[in-house]
Design a protein around this motif. Structure first.
Motif, PDB file in Angstrom:
ATOM      1  N   GLY A   1       0.846  -1.228   0.079  1.00 45.55           N
ATOM      2  CA  GLY A   1      -0.069  -0.089  -0.118  1.00 45.55           C
ATOM      3  C   GLY A   1       0.774   1.170   0.004  1.00 45.55           C
ATOM      4  N   ARG A   2       2.127   1.319   0.777  1.00 45.16           N
ATOM      5  CA  ARG A   2       2.961   2.367   0.666  1.00 45.16           C
ATOM      6  C   ARG A   2       3.466   2.478  -0.680  1.00 45.16           C
ATOM      7  NH1 ARG A   2       4.693  -0.245   5.576  1.00 45.16           N
ATOM      8  NH2 ARG A   2       3.889   1.032   7.422  1.00 45.16           N
ATOM      9  N   VAL A   3       3.698   1.410  -1.384  1.00 43.92           N
ATOM     10  CA  VAL A   3       4.390   1.537  -2.699  1.00 43.92           C
ATOM     11  C   VAL A   3       3.311   2.370  -3.829  1.00 43.92           C
ATOM     12  CG1 VAL A   3       5.009   0.356  -4.707  1.00 43.92           C
ATOM     13  CG2 VAL A   3       5.925  -0.308  -2.323  1.00 43.92           C
ATOM     14  N   PHE A   4       1.830   1.636  -3.620  1.00 44.52           N
ATOM     15  CA  PHE A   4       0.894   2.284  -4.359  1.00 44.52           C
ATOM     16  C   PHE A   4       0.614   3.711  -4.072  1.00 44.52           C
ATOM     17  CE2 PHE A   4      -0.243  -2.067  -5.700  1.00 44.52           C
ATOM     18  CZ  PHE A   4      -0.382  -2.097  -6.573  1.00 44.52           C
ATOM     19  N   ALA A   5       0.608   4.241  -2.873  1.00 40.70           N
ATOM     20  CA  ALA A   5       0.671   5.585  -2.423  1.00 40.70           C
ATOM     21  C   ALA A   5       1.551   6.649  -2.904  1.00 40.70           C
ATOM     22  CB  ALA A   5       0.823   5.697  -1.025  1.00 40.70           C
ATOM     23  N   THR A   6       2.681   5.946  -3.587  1.00 42.46           N
ATOM     24  CA  THR A   6       3.528   6.958  -4.380  1.00 42.46           C
ATOM     25  C   THR A   6       3.514   7.010  -5.901  1.00 42.46           C
ATOM     26  OG1 THR A   6       5.308   5.030  -4.710  1.00 42.46           O
ATOM     27  CG2 THR A   6       5.301   6.229  -2.714  1.00 42.46           C
ATOM     28  N   LEU A   7       2.360   6.109  -6.358  1.00 42.57           N
ATOM     29  CA  LEU A   7       2.190   6.191  -7.860  1.00 42.57           C
ATOM     30  C   LEU A   7       1.004   7.189  -8.100  1.00 42.57           C
ATOM     31  CD1 LEU A   7       2.324   2.269  -8.344  1.00 42.57           C
ATOM     32  CD2 LEU A   7       4.159   4.136  -8.751  1.00 42.57           C
ATOM     33  N   PRO A   8       1.237   7.876  -9.287  1.00 37.80           N
ATOM     34  CA  PRO A   8       0.129   8.817  -9.552  1.00 37.80           C
ATOM     35  C   PRO A   8      -1.338   8.079  -9.888  1.00 37.80           C
ATOM     36  CG  PRO A   8       2.317   9.353 -10.731  1.00 37.80           C
ATOM     37  CD  PRO A   8       2.204   8.202 -10.004  1.00 37.80           C
ATOM     38  N   GLY A   9      -2.297   8.527  -9.350  1.00 35.60           N
ATOM     39  CA  GLY A   9      -3.515   7.995  -9.649  1.00 35.60           C
ATOM     40  C   GLY A   9      -4.027   6.904  -8.607  1.00 35.60           C
ATOM     41  N   PHE A  10      -2.970   6.313  -7.924  1.00 34.66           N
ATOM     42  CA  PHE A  10      -3.194   5.239  -7.122  1.00 34.66           C
ATOM     43  C   PHE A  10      -3.227   5.329  -5.739  1.00 34.66           C
ATOM     44  CE2 PHE A  10      -1.696   3.204 -11.075  1.00 34.66           C
ATOM     45  CZ  PHE A  10      -2.042   1.848 -10.975  1.00 34.66           C
ATOM     46  N   ALA A  11      -2.867   6.542  -5.212  1.00 32.65           N
ATOM     47  CA  ALA A  11      -2.880   6.854  -3.734  1.00 32.65           C
ATOM     48  C   ALA A  11      -4.322   6.893  -2.928  1.00 32.65           C
ATOM     49  CB  ALA A  11      -2.320   8.293  -3.616  1.00 32.65           C
ATOM     50  N   VAL A  12      -5.481   7.353  -3.797  1.00 36.21           N
ATOM     51  CA  VAL A  12      -6.568   7.332  -3.190  1.00 36.21           C
ATOM     52  C   VAL A  12      -6.943   5.952  -2.798  1.00 36.21           C
ATOM     53  CG1 VAL A  12      -9.046   7.715  -3.577  1.00 36.21           C
ATOM     54  CG2 VAL A  12      -7.374   9.144  -4.576  1.00 36.21           C
ATOM     55  N   SER A  13      -6.712   4.853  -3.389  1.00 38.65           N
ATOM     56  CA  SER A  13      -7.147   3.522  -2.931  1.00 38.65           C
ATOM     57  C   SER A  13      -5.934   2.819  -2.768  1.00 38.65           C
ATOM     58  CB  SER A  13      -8.194   2.839  -4.156  1.00 38.65           C
ATOM     59  OG  SER A  13      -9.361   3.743  -4.363  1.00 38.65           O
TER      60      SER A  13
ATOM     61  N   LEU B   1     -11.855  -0.689  -8.659  1.00 44.56           N
ATOM     62  CA  LEU B   1     -10.873   0.443  -7.997  1.00 44.56           C
ATOM     63  C   LEU B   1     -10.843   1.697  -8.536  1.00 44.56           C
ATOM     64  CD1 LEU B   1      -8.493  -1.940  -6.329  1.00 44.56           C
ATOM     65  CD2 LEU B   1      -9.868  -0.363  -5.092  1.00 44.56           C
ATOM     66  N   VAL B   2     -10.673   1.533 -10.067  1.00 45.54           N
ATOM     67  CA  VAL B   2     -10.663   2.831 -11.035  1.00 45.54           C
ATOM     68  C   VAL B   2     -11.736   3.534 -10.566  1.00 45.54           C
ATOM     69  CG1 VAL B   2     -10.975   3.508 -13.311  1.00 45.54           C
ATOM     70  CG2 VAL B   2      -9.334   1.675 -12.757  1.00 45.54           C
ATOM     71  N   PHE B   3     -13.553   2.996 -10.528  1.00 48.52           N
ATOM     72  CA  PHE B   3     -14.243   3.944 -10.132  1.00 48.52           C
ATOM     73  C   PHE B   3     -14.132   4.312  -8.865  1.00 48.52           C
ATOM     74  CE2 PHE B   3     -16.278   1.614 -13.526  1.00 48.52           C
ATOM     75  CZ  PHE B   3     -17.063   2.744 -14.170  1.00 48.52           C
ATOM     76  N   ARG B   4     -13.730   3.776  -7.950  1.00 47.29           N
ATOM     77  CA  ARG B   4     -13.524   4.213  -6.556  1.00 47.29           C
ATOM     78  C   ARG B   4     -12.505   5.362  -6.447  1.00 47.29           C
ATOM     79  NH1 ARG B   4     -10.772   4.142  -1.810  1.00 47.29           N
ATOM     80  NH2 ARG B   4     -12.058   3.782   0.183  1.00 47.29           N
ATOM     81  N   SER B   5     -11.392   5.102  -7.174  1.00 45.80           N
ATOM     82  CA  SER B   5     -10.525   6.325  -7.419  1.00 45.80           C
ATOM     83  C   SER B   5     -10.912   7.644  -8.144  1.00 45.80           C
ATOM     84  CB  SER B   5      -9.145   5.596  -7.702  1.00 45.80           C
ATOM     85  OG  SER B   5      -8.789   4.479  -7.303  1.00 45.80           O
ATOM     86  N   ALA B   6     -11.768   7.147  -9.132  1.00 43.83           N
ATOM     87  CA  ALA B   6     -12.289   8.379  -9.821  1.00 43.83           C
ATOM     88  C   ALA B   6     -13.261   9.389  -9.105  1.00 43.83           C
ATOM     89  CB  ALA B   6     -12.641   8.049 -11.196  1.00 43.83           C
ATOM     90  N   ASP B   7     -13.731   8.964  -7.981  1.00 45.33           N
ATOM     91  CA  ASP B   7     -14.859   9.557  -7.304  1.00 45.33           C
ATOM     92  C   ASP B   7     -14.504  11.167  -7.217  1.00 45.33           C
ATOM     93  OD1 ASP B   7     -17.367   9.234  -5.937  1.00 45.33           O
ATOM     94  OD2 ASP B   7     -16.098  10.172  -4.339  1.00 45.33           O
ATOM     95  N   ALA B   8     -13.765  11.459  -6.562  1.00 43.45           N
ATOM     96  CA  ALA B   8     -13.526  12.988  -6.392  1.00 43.45           C
ATOM     97  C   ALA B   8     -12.866  13.729  -7.628  1.00 43.45           C
ATOM     98  CB  ALA B   8     -12.197  13.113  -5.143  1.00 43.45           C
ATOM     99  N   ALA B   9     -12.108  12.932  -8.499  1.00 46.93           N
ATOM    100  CA  ALA B   9     -11.618  13.774  -9.682  1.00 46.93           C
ATOM    101  C   ALA B   9     -12.960  13.936 -10.717  1.00 46.93           C
ATOM    102  CB  ALA B   9     -10.604  12.903 -10.455  1.00 46.93           C
TER     103      ALA B   9
END
Length: 216
Positions: free
Chosen positions: A117-129, A168-176
């Motif tokens: 999760g820490r690795v994904f948090a550093t990737l653009p677009g993946f931090a939200v989820s 997860l794409v839909f979850r992450s796109a909610d705020a955007a």
């Protein structure tokens, strides 16, 4: 943080009211429907997973109505329970591990998910989820490991991983997407996730039936 503290983390929520997220709240019925549909058709650990799936729907429903810290726990803890129970069952059924190995393997999911999760948090677009993305990676790893010995199970797991990635794409796109789509996209995470979790239970149940027929 107090258990009664309010949480406002989704596009649809515009205020503190109980029905401030009607679409997000009502789409949790998909989890309930999937659980009730599977319940009479499964047994053993699959039935336990169906019960947990029901709790996921109830917990998520509480979170998207009350929107408090305690409701967030009611939302996330059943999801964690589903993951741990499923990995345990997969270790026992698909990999043939002994009881102690299956338990340790399931327990290892927690540090694995935290680290990845820490690795994904550093990737653009993946931090939200970021805390969820390690799970489809894990499912895909099981699919690859089983592709030769249990090709049907491997295909089922690969489908599950794919649907989870889409959700997860839909979850992450909610705020955007909130400025152009006021209902947000979190509800699609509910609908796809309910289908995916139900499908994962079906994969387990089919393996049980196929294994029983092979022995017979």
């Amino acid at each position: 943080m107090e258990l009664t503290a309010r949480i406002d983390g989704y596009c649809e929520r515009l205020g503190p009211g109980l029905w401030a997220e009607p679409v997000n709240a009502l789409t949790n019925l998909a989890f309930v429907a999937a659980a009730l549909c599977l319940w009479p058709r499964v047994r053993g650990v699959e039935r336990l997973l169906a019960a947990i799936l029901l709790l996921i729907g109830i917990g998520s429903g509480l979170f998207h109505t009350y929107a408090t810290v305690w409701a967030a726990l009611a939302d996330t803890l059943p999801i964690l329970a589903f993951i741990l129970v499923y990995v345990f069952a997969a270790n026992r059924r698909f990999l043939g591990w002994p009881l102690w190995g299956a338990v340790l393997g399931a327990a290892a999911v927690v540090p694995y998910a935290l680290a990845m999760g820490r690795v994904f948090a550093t990737l653009p677009g993946f931090a939200v989820s970021s805390f969820y993305w390690p799970i489809p990676v894990l499912i895909a790893a099981y699919a690859v490991a089983l592709r030769a010995r249990l090709p049907g199970v491997a295909r089922g797991l690969a489908i599950g991983a794919g649907v989870l990635c889409l959700s997860l794409v839909f979850r992450s796109a909610d705020a955007a997407l909130c400025p152009v789509w006021p209902w947000g996209t979190h509800f699609a995470w509910h609908l796809l996730n309910a289908a995916m979790l139900g499908w994962m239970i079906v994969v387990l149940a089919r393996h049980r039936l196929e294994a029983g027929q092979a022995r017979g």
